[in-house]
Design an enzyme around this catalytic site. Structure first.
Site, PDB file in Angstrom:
ATOM      1  N   GLU A 193     -10.118   2.411   3.555  1.00 61.44           N
ATOM      2  CA  GLU A 193      -9.761   3.538   2.691  1.00 61.44           C
ATOM      3  C   GLU A 193     -10.993   4.078   1.958  1.00 61.44           C
ATOM      4  OE1 GLU A 193      -7.545   3.724  -1.570  1.00 61.44           O
ATOM      5  OE2 GLU A 193      -6.426   2.734   0.032  1.00 61.44           O
TER       6      GLU A 193
ATOM      7  N   SER B 295       0.831  -1.199   0.000  1.00 59.74           N
ATOM      8  CA  SER B 295       0.000   0.000   0.000  1.00 59.74           C
ATOM      9  C   SER B 295       0.865   1.247   0.000  1.00 59.74           C
ATOM     10  CB  SER B 295      -0.918   0.024   1.222  1.00 59.74           C
ATOM     11  OG  SER B 295      -1.701   1.210   1.220  1.00 59.74           O
TER      12      SER B 295
ATOM     13  N   LYS C  75      -4.650  -6.526   3.273  1.00 57.18           N
ATOM     14  CA  LYS C  75      -4.612  -5.415   2.314  1.00 57.18           C
ATOM     15  C   LYS C  75      -6.011  -5.084   1.804  1.00 57.18           C
ATOM     16  CE  LYS C  75      -2.797  -2.450  -0.647  1.00 57.18           C
ATOM     17  NZ  LYS C  75      -3.705  -2.336  -1.775  1.00 57.18           N
TER      18      LYS C  75
ATOM     19  N   HIS D 271      -7.708  -3.118   4.464  1.00 59.98           N
ATOM     20  CA  HIS D 271      -7.122  -1.774   4.425  1.00 59.98           C
ATOM     21  C   HIS D 271      -7.827  -0.928   3.370  1.00 59.98           C
ATOM     22  CE1 HIS D 271      -4.523   1.111   2.340  1.00 59.98           C
ATOM     23  NE2 HIS D 271      -3.938   1.341   3.504  1.00 59.98           N
ATOM     24  N   ASN D 272      -7.999  -1.497   2.179  1.00 58.89           N
ATOM     25  CA  ASN D 272      -8.621  -0.747   1.101  1.00 58.89           C
ATOM     26  C   ASN D 272     -10.087  -0.461   1.385  1.00 58.89           C
ATOM     27  OD1 ASN D 272      -6.114  -1.127  -0.024  1.00 58.89           O
ATOM     28  ND2 ASN D 272      -6.890  -1.716  -2.029  1.00 58.89           N
TER      29      ASN D 272
END
Length: 457
Positions: free
Chosen positions: A191, A130, A184, A187-188
């Site tokens: 986001e 990232s 990940k 995480h996105n």
């Protein structure tokens, strides 16, 4: 003469940036690309760093350039392209070699590939990366999923190129097989929610208060000096201050309000539902991007000006962002139990403090809370209730004002509904259970004694 320690296949934006990052930290590499004529121009752009880079015309040459056991990092589009490249490399590799998929792959694909390659003695690492192009070039946050021995070999290479937070490399081995790509993905998802909530506050200031982009940008820049400090808030301030050289108008006003998505936010929502978890703020953000591409309804009447209290808007955004993080980390905790992954929530928060897109002061506050959370639900961890109670009134005021003015705030509204639902000592699920029992004899639990029950409705 370079003596490559790792090979990189794929010289697109991210692959090129990672390659230069390795080389700038004194790590010799070999590179190749599907379009072999990309290699020479890349070496030209590398300048003095080219002395640490061995260019290869094809996968076979890339493998031959590396010492055994080999480390080969794939930075290519996810999906079928990864399967095709694994098939290309397999006949060239030997037992003990490691393939690293550093793209945004679906974690289930990574689990499948890891199991298949293990039978050949080849390790597959799913590496979540990232930070975009700048992160890849100067220090990304990285989440590694794979066998411990692969981590032991990669750690000396990844820690130097990772983002650093007060001297702590923002890279960690989070678990086996697909764990890195799953982390990940979440995480996105966070986001998506963070970006959507920021956009909603922007919309309130633009359409409710009548502020111009430059004024809104200045407000975000001021917020970036306090508790809201984060990469996304800083980026928002910067883009709102930019001017279109062709028209002299704010650049943001010259951009169509139709947002795209590459799938990871949607994957987060799908996995949350699969795990029986709430991702309402993230789902609202994913939905808002989909709505942005739909034909518009007739315009509503203009609303009266919104009375702006910048401090209250900041608190509302803080509350919404905290709830999105709570939902995301709850998904991670549930996945750890479902897939038998040793996910360390505190360490994940720590490696997200620099390099990645959602890096923020909030993560630095959450990391020690997660380390001391024990087995309690995350929203009941010490310190969380105090953080929520301080900012929830402002979130409620902001959502109420937005609804009254017909200004959409789907992610902020979803976050508030989540908090209000958990604050109710008696909700309305009892009626739903009664309905389910009435039409399907699904049963229910009584309040006055344990065990299953049924009623003849």
């Amino acid at each position: 003469m370079a003596h490559p320690r790792i090979g990189i296949y794929g010289l697109g934006t991210m692959g090129s940036a990672l390659a230069l990052n390795f080389a700038s930290h004194g790590i010799d590499i070999a590179v190749a690309n599907r379009e072999a004529d990309w290699v020479a121009p890349f070496l030209d752009r590398a300048g003095p760093l080219a002395s640490r880079i061995t260019g290869c015309p094809d996968p076979a040459a890339l493998v031959q350039a590396l010492p055994a056991p080999r480390l080969i990092l794939l930075m290519i589009p996810s999906g079928a392209a990864v399967d095709a490249m694994i098939d290309t490399f397999l006949p060239l590799l030997a037992s003990g070699d490691t393939l690293i998929d550093a793209g945004n792959s679906d974690f289930q694909d990574t689990r499948r590939r890891a199991a298949a390659l293990a039978g050949r003695g080849i390790a597959l690492v799913g590496l979540g990366v990232s930070g975009g192009e700048q992160g890849a070039r100067h220090g990304p946050s990285m989440m590694l999923g794979g066998p411990p021995d692969a981590w032991a070999r990669l750690r000396p290479l990844l820690e130097p190129i990772a983002a650093q937070f007060r001297g702590d490399p923002c890279v960690a081995h989070v678990g086996p097989d697909g764990a890195g790509h799953f982390v990940k993905t979440v995480h996105n998802g966070i986001e998506y929610a963070d970006m959507q909530m920021i956009a909603e506050v922007y919309g309130l200031l633009r359409d409710g208060a009548g502020w111009r982009a430059s004024r809104i940008g200045a407000q975000f820049a001021e917020w970036d000096k306090g508790p809201l400090r984060s990469f996304l808030v800083e980026t928002t301030a910067r883009v709102l201050a930019a001017t279109d050289p062709e028209t002299g108008q704010p650049m943001v006003d010259m951009i169509r309000d139709t947002a795209g998505q590459k799938g990871t936010g949607r994957w987060t929502v799908i996995e949350a539902l699969h795990l029986g978890q709430s991702a309402s703020a993230i789902e609202a953000a994913v939905a808002a991007r989909a709505w942005s591409g739909l034909a518009r309804l007739p315009s509503a009447q203009s609303a009266p000006p919104l009375p702006v209290q910048a401090g209250r808007l900041a608190q509302a955004l803080q509350a919404g962002r905290l709830i999105a993080h709570l939902q995301g980390f709850a998904i991670l905790r549930t996945a750890a139990a479902e897939y038998d992954w040793p996910l360390d929530l505190a360490r994940i928060a720590e490696i997200w403090r620099a390099g990645c897109i959602i890096r923020s002061d909030l993560l630095d506050r959450l990391a020690p809370i997660w380390r001391n959370a024990g087995d309690a639900p995350l929203h009941q961890a010490p310190g969380i209730a105090e953080m929520l109670s301080a900012d929830l009134p402002a979130l409620r005021e902001t959502v109420a004002q937005a609804v009254a003015l017909a200004l959409p705030v789907p992610a902020l509204s979803a976050a508030l509904a989540w908090a209000d639902s958990l604050a109710q000592q008696r909700g309305t699920a009892n009626l739903i259970q009664a309905q389910r029992d009435a039409f399907g004899r699904h049963g229910f639990e009584r309040t006055d004694r344990p065990g299953p029950a049924h009623f003849d409705w």
